[in-house]
Motif scaffolding. Structure first.
Motif, PDB file in Angstrom:
ATOM      1  N   SER A   1       0.843  -1.197   0.000  1.00  0.00           N
ATOM      2  CA  SER A   1       0.000   0.000   0.000  1.00  0.00           C
ATOM      3  C   SER A   1       0.873   1.241   0.000  1.00  0.00           C
ATOM      4  O   SER A   1       2.043   1.184   0.391  1.00  0.00           O
ATOM      5  N   THR A   2       0.295   2.361  -0.393  1.00  0.00           N
ATOM      6  CA  THR A   2       1.038   3.624  -0.372  1.00  0.00           C
ATOM      7  C   THR A   2       1.401   4.030   1.057  1.00  0.00           C
ATOM      8  O   THR A   2       2.364   4.750   1.264  1.00  0.00           O
ATOM      9  N   ASP A   3       0.647   3.538   2.040  1.00  0.00           N
ATOM     10  CA  ASP A   3       0.953   3.844   3.443  1.00  0.00           C
ATOM     11  C   ASP A   3       2.181   3.098   3.951  1.00  0.00           C
ATOM     12  O   ASP A   3       2.626   3.336   5.074  1.00  0.00           O
ATOM     13  N   GLY A   4       2.724   2.168   3.149  1.00  0.00           N
ATOM     14  CA  GLY A   4       3.952   1.486   3.523  1.00  0.00           C
ATOM     15  C   GLY A   4       3.773   0.066   4.022  1.00  0.00           C
ATOM     16  O   GLY A   4       4.721  -0.529   4.527  1.00  0.00           O
ATOM     17  N   PHE A   5       2.577  -0.489   3.908  1.00  0.00           N
ATOM     18  CA  PHE A   5       2.366  -1.868   4.341  1.00  0.00           C
ATOM     19  C   PHE A   5       2.776  -2.836   3.240  1.00  0.00           C
ATOM     20  O   PHE A   5       2.451  -2.643   2.072  1.00  0.00           O
ATOM     21  N   LEU A   6       3.484  -3.877   3.625  1.00  0.00           N
ATOM     22  CA  LEU A   6       3.847  -4.979   2.743  1.00  0.00           C
ATOM     23  C   LEU A   6       3.109  -6.200   3.298  1.00  0.00           C
ATOM     24  O   LEU A   6       3.367  -6.638   4.418  1.00  0.00           O
ATOM     25  N   ARG A   7       2.138  -6.706   2.536  1.00  0.00           N
ATOM     26  CA  ARG A   7       1.275  -7.781   3.020  1.00  0.00           C
ATOM     27  C   ARG A   7       1.615  -9.104   2.352  1.00  0.00           C
ATOM     28  O   ARG A   7       1.770  -9.167   1.137  1.00  0.00           O
ATOM     29  N   CYS A   8       1.720 -10.156   3.151  1.00  0.00           N
ATOM     30  CA  CYS A   8       1.931 -11.513   2.669  1.00  0.00           C
ATOM     31  C   CYS A   8       0.573 -12.073   2.250  1.00  0.00           C
ATOM     32  O   CYS A   8      -0.373 -12.070   3.034  1.00  0.00           O
ATOM     33  N   LEU A   9       0.457 -12.535   1.001  1.00  0.00           N
ATOM     34  CA  LEU A   9      -0.806 -13.057   0.492  1.00  0.00           C
ATOM     35  C   LEU A   9      -0.918 -14.570   0.606  1.00  0.00           C
ATOM     36  O   LEU A   9      -1.929 -15.149   0.204  1.00  0.00           O
ATOM     37  N   CYS A  10       0.119 -15.209   1.140  1.00  0.00           N
ATOM     38  CA  CYS A  10       0.102 -16.678   1.240  1.00  0.00           C
ATOM     39  C   CYS A  10       0.373 -17.132   2.667  1.00  0.00           C
ATOM     40  O   CYS A  10       1.122 -18.075   2.902  1.00  0.00           O
ATOM     41  N   GLY A  11      -0.208 -16.433   3.636  1.00  0.00           N
ATOM     42  CA  GLY A  11      -0.018 -16.785   5.043  1.00  0.00           C
ATOM     43  C   GLY A  11       0.514 -15.608   5.828  1.00  0.00           C
ATOM     44  O   GLY A  11      -0.029 -14.512   5.758  1.00  0.00           O
ATOM     45  N   VAL A  12       1.611 -15.843   6.553  1.00  0.00           N
ATOM     46  CA  VAL A  12       2.224 -14.786   7.351  1.00  0.00           C
ATOM     47  C   VAL A  12       3.715 -14.716   7.021  1.00  0.00           C
ATOM     48  O   VAL A  12       4.298 -15.675   6.528  1.00  0.00           O
ATOM     49  N   TRP A  13       4.302 -13.557   7.300  1.00  0.00           N
ATOM     50  CA  TRP A  13       5.754 -13.424   7.151  1.00  0.00           C
ATOM     51  C   TRP A  13       6.401 -14.249   8.248  1.00  0.00           C
ATOM     52  O   TRP A  13       5.922 -14.262   9.381  1.00  0.00           O
ATOM     53  N   PRO A  14       7.486 -14.948   7.966  1.00  0.00           N
ATOM     54  CA  PRO A  14       8.146 -15.723   9.028  1.00  0.00           C
ATOM     55  C   PRO A  14       8.699 -14.803  10.114  1.00  0.00           C
ATOM     56  O   PRO A  14       9.017 -13.647   9.857  1.00  0.00           O
ATOM     57  N   ASP A  15       8.797 -15.315  11.296  1.00  0.00           N
ATOM     58  CA  ASP A  15       9.337 -14.564  12.426  1.00  0.00           C
ATOM     59  C   ASP A  15      10.845 -14.812  12.488  1.00  0.00           C
ATOM     60  O   ASP A  15      11.339 -15.524  13.356  1.00  0.00           O
ATOM     61  N   ARG A  16      11.561 -14.236  11.495  1.00  0.00           N
ATOM     62  CA  ARG A  16      13.022 -14.387  11.398  1.00  0.00           C
ATOM     63  C   ARG A  16      13.663 -13.040  11.085  1.00  0.00           C
ATOM     64  O   ARG A  16      13.098 -12.215  10.385  1.00  0.00           O
ATOM     65  N   LEU A  17      14.870 -12.886  11.555  1.00  0.00           N
ATOM     66  CA  LEU A  17      15.620 -11.658  11.315  1.00  0.00           C
ATOM     67  C   LEU A  17      16.126 -11.597   9.874  1.00  0.00           C
ATOM     68  O   LEU A  17      16.567 -12.602   9.320  1.00  0.00           O
ATOM     69  N   ARG A  18      16.065 -10.419   9.299  1.00  0.00           N
ATOM     70  CA  ARG A  18      16.619 -10.108   7.974  1.00  0.00           C
ATOM     71  C   ARG A  18      16.189 -11.088   6.872  1.00  0.00           C
ATOM     72  O   ARG A  18      16.941 -11.362   5.952  1.00  0.00           O
ATOM     73  N   CYS A  19      14.978 -11.597   6.939  1.00  0.00           N
ATOM     74  CA  CYS A  19      14.537 -12.583   5.946  1.00  0.00           C
ATOM     75  C   CYS A  19      13.917 -11.939   4.710  1.00  0.00           C
ATOM     76  O   CYS A  19      13.816 -12.578   3.662  1.00  0.00           O
ATOM     77  N   LEU A  20      13.500 -10.677   4.794  1.00  0.00           N
ATOM     78  CA  LEU A  20      12.878  -9.989   3.671  1.00  0.00           C
ATOM     79  C   LEU A  20      13.815  -8.925   3.119  1.00  0.00           C
ATOM     80  O   LEU A  20      14.346  -8.098   3.867  1.00  0.00           O
ATOM     81  N   ARG A  21      13.987  -8.942   1.806  1.00  0.00           N
ATOM     82  CA  ARG A  21      14.817  -7.949   1.130  1.00  0.00           C
ATOM     83  C   ARG A  21      14.087  -7.497  -0.114  1.00  0.00           C
ATOM     84  O   ARG A  21      13.276  -8.236  -0.673  1.00  0.00           O
ATOM     85  N   GLY A  22      14.387  -6.300  -0.565  1.00  0.00           N
ATOM     86  CA  GLY A  22      13.758  -5.836  -1.792  1.00  0.00           C
ATOM     87  C   GLY A  22      14.136  -4.415  -2.138  1.00  0.00           C
ATOM     88  O   GLY A  22      15.017  -3.804  -1.511  1.00  0.00           O
ATOM     89  N   PHE A  23      13.441  -3.910  -3.149  1.00  0.00           N
ATOM     90  CA  PHE A  23      13.652  -2.549  -3.640  1.00  0.00           C
ATOM     91  C   PHE A  23      12.301  -1.876  -3.808  1.00  0.00           C
ATOM     92  O   PHE A  23      11.325  -2.525  -4.215  1.00  0.00           O
TER      93      PHE A  23
END
Length: 182
Positions: free
Chosen positions: A91-113
């Motif tokens: 979303s423009t508000d800055g939310f990144l939503r997982c559409l296939c469950g939940v984001w894992p509860d791990r450090l530094r697991c998500l990267r992107g641009f």
């Protein structure tokens, strides 16, 4: 980090009756812009192709480090590319939503641009930055002492340069990641 100023030097110069290239004006506008960015905790100005590394949180949504978000060009989870619209949405508000469950509860697991910020700085931000820069321009750095009769009062720059209600309102409106503050 953004290095441009958040308001028009010409506008500040006109209000002060000096040239927009005046070194003290440039300093004041740069300092006021830095102060606003620090208060809202993001660059404000447009940043294209910025990278992010996020800790997973075990939830469906996570906040990107800056907003407004204009585009999310790539997201990887533990090195595996994810597809927008299938694996994630944003979303423009800055939310990144997982559409296939939940984001894992791990450090530094998500990267992107992603691209974020304002191509044209909102007028209310420009106004409060100019007000702050004008105050900074008019007060000489260092200690100022006033003596009247037998009494002496000393003001430091920090005591002399406060913030206005408009500044506080603008910071609250554009500030990110307020949940980690008391």
């Amino acid at each position: 980090m953004a290095t441009d100023v958040l308001a028009d030097p010409e506008e500040l110069a006109a209000s002060l009756g000096v040239q927009p290239t005046d070194p003290k004006l440039v300093w004041a506008l740069t300092a006021a812009s830095r102060r606003f960015r620090g208060a809202v905790r993001h660059p404000v100005s447009l940043v294209a192709g910025d990278s992010f590394v996020l800790d997973g949180n075990g939830r469906t949504s996570i906040l990107l480090p800056a907003a407004p978000v204009l585009a999310v060009t790539s997201v990887t989870l533990d090195g595996t590319a994810l597809a927008e619209g299938t694996d994630f949405d944003w979303s423009t508000d800055g939310f990144l939503r997982c559409l296939c469950g939940v984001w894992p509860d791990r450090l530094r697991c998500l990267r992107g641009f992603y691209d974020h910020g304002y191509a044209v700085v909102p007028e209310d931000i420009q106004e409060v930055v100019i007000d702050q820069a004008r105050a900074m321009y008019r007060i000489d750095p260092g200690v100022q002492t006033k003596t009247v009769g037998g009494q002496s009062v000393t003001f430091g720059v920090q005591a002399a340069i406060g913030v206005t209600a408009q500044w506080t309102a603008a910071v609250e409106r554009y500030q990110l990641n307020r949940g980690d503050r008391p």
